[in-house]
Design a protein around this motif. Sequence first.
Motif, PDB file in Angstrom:
ATOM      1  N   GLN A 289       9.292  10.225  -4.059  1.00  0.00           N
ATOM      2  CA  GLN A 289       8.615  10.028  -2.773  1.00  0.00           C
ATOM      3  C   GLN A 289       7.621  11.144  -2.457  1.00  0.00           C
ATOM      4  O   GLN A 289       6.880  11.054  -1.490  1.00  0.00           O
ATOM      5  CB  GLN A 289       9.657   9.964  -1.654  1.00  0.00           C
TER       6      GLN A 289
ATOM      7  N   PHE B 230      12.847   4.749   3.048  1.00  0.00           N
ATOM      8  CA  PHE B 230      11.589   4.794   3.803  1.00  0.00           C
ATOM      9  C   PHE B 230      11.885   4.961   5.298  1.00  0.00           C
ATOM     10  O   PHE B 230      12.596   4.156   5.900  1.00  0.00           O
ATOM     11  CB  PHE B 230      10.793   3.510   3.556  1.00  0.00           C
TER      12      PHE B 230
ATOM     13  N   ALA C 174       5.536   7.714   7.572  1.00  0.00           N
ATOM     14  CA  ALA C 174       4.230   7.621   6.911  1.00  0.00           C
ATOM     15  C   ALA C 174       3.864   6.148   6.785  1.00  0.00           C
ATOM     16  O   ALA C 174       4.671   5.274   7.089  1.00  0.00           O
ATOM     17  CB  ALA C 174       4.337   8.248   5.527  1.00  0.00           C
TER      18      ALA C 174
ATOM     19  N   TYR D 176       3.114   5.426   0.974  1.00  0.00           N
ATOM     20  CA  TYR D 176       4.468   5.730   0.498  1.00  0.00           C
ATOM     21  C   TYR D 176       4.725   5.055  -0.851  1.00  0.00           C
ATOM     22  O   TYR D 176       5.149   5.693  -1.807  1.00  0.00           O
ATOM     23  CB  TYR D 176       5.479   5.258   1.540  1.00  0.00           C
TER      24      TYR D 176
ATOM     25  N   ARG E 281       2.597   6.493  -3.654  1.00  0.00           N
ATOM     26  CA  ARG E 281       3.139   7.756  -4.178  1.00  0.00           C
ATOM     27  C   ARG E 281       4.218   7.451  -5.223  1.00  0.00           C
ATOM     28  O   ARG E 281       4.212   8.009  -6.316  1.00  0.00           O
ATOM     29  CB  ARG E 281       3.772   8.570  -3.042  1.00  0.00           C
TER      30      ARG E 281
ATOM     31  N   GLU F 232      -2.717  12.179   1.061  1.00  0.00           N
ATOM     32  CA  GLU F 232      -1.267  11.985   1.245  1.00  0.00           C
ATOM     33  C   GLU F 232      -0.588  11.558  -0.054  1.00  0.00           C
ATOM     34  O   GLU F 232       0.552  11.921  -0.315  1.00  0.00           O
ATOM     35  CB  GLU F 232      -1.000  10.909   2.309  1.00  0.00           C
TER      36      GLU F 232
END
Lengths: 195, 180
Positions: free
Chosen positions: A100, B48, B52, B57, B60, B152
């Motif tokens: 993550q 999660f 964000a 997410y 990533r 991000e």
Amino acid sequence: MKNNQSENNDHDELGSLWQEQTEMNLNLSEIKKLADSQRWKQRFYMFMDLLSLTPFLLILFLKIELSLTLQVFIALCFVSSIIMIIYFVKLRWASAFSHQKNTEDFTQNLLVQLHNNARIAYINKHSAWIMTIAVLIFISFNAWLMGWDGDKAFSSLLAASLLSILLFVPWYIWAKKRQIRFEREAQSIKDLLSE
Amino acid sequence: MSNKFEQVIKDYGGLLSRVASTYEANDSVKQELYQEICVAVWQGLLNFKEQASLKTYILRIAHNRCVTHVTKESKLPKGASFDDADNCTMDEADLAAANSIANFDTASSIEASLIQSQKLNKLLTAVRKLKLPARQIITLSMEGLSYQEIAEVTGLTVTNIGVSITRIKKELQRQLQDEK
């Protein structure tokens, strides 16, 4: 102004070309099965890590009488097992949540982890012959304490040497292969990152 | 959870599939990688927190899964996996890419599709040759993410991203022109 407009057009062109790729097929039920099986595998590995402590706990609870040398040896094994379990649980925990993170942090962590794994494999590799020597010294020392019986001591040393070769040569080869693999994986990340 | 995952795949399946294409050229390995990405996303969804954006997410997770894939694939001899598309003939590559272009029913649209698929194939080859940060930046940009969103996902600074996009775009355009 014209340059900016041209750059934007190029980007739009690249972007729309990029979007023309078609989506690959996906079997959703297969994904669910794989995800569940991976989760159970992780739980099973953690359970197995903890299970490795049971021989020590059995000795403790059943109050088995042991010589002082064996007590010290088992205590040392117990402490090193606990340290290893903590390390493994930490690694599994980190691995479960590392995906993550942003890619920069993820790759740096992965790199550190691979270097550590390579180092552990290197230590394991050399521990093979160190253990062999340690076992032979221990047997010789024990034989000396018992008043050195030539034939008996020789056969014990021979048996220990053969057993060590049988155990530690494959151990050495296995650890060496792991060290090479981790070093190669670390290098592939470095190659992927370096500009 | 199952419904949430199905919705994510419905919304972002194409995006995740393109992430797999960014790192892998071989069709069967690419399919496997796509599956691995989806498994990682499924597991990631359990954690999660909705602090964000879901898109950044899962991107990533997807890119990180691909980095792990590239690392593991390093054990294969060169040419067995990622280099396959670069080694195959142009005809094979074009035919494969042509399958990924929209439907065509006339001769002229077949030609147009082939030209387009050639261009797409060149773009994919050029993207796969880029180093990781550049590859991430440009593909995320082509997916329409803002500089902030790219930051991000990648962990790079917004300023760095802005500068890099222009440079990478020029490089890609140059490579596409050179191969024409």
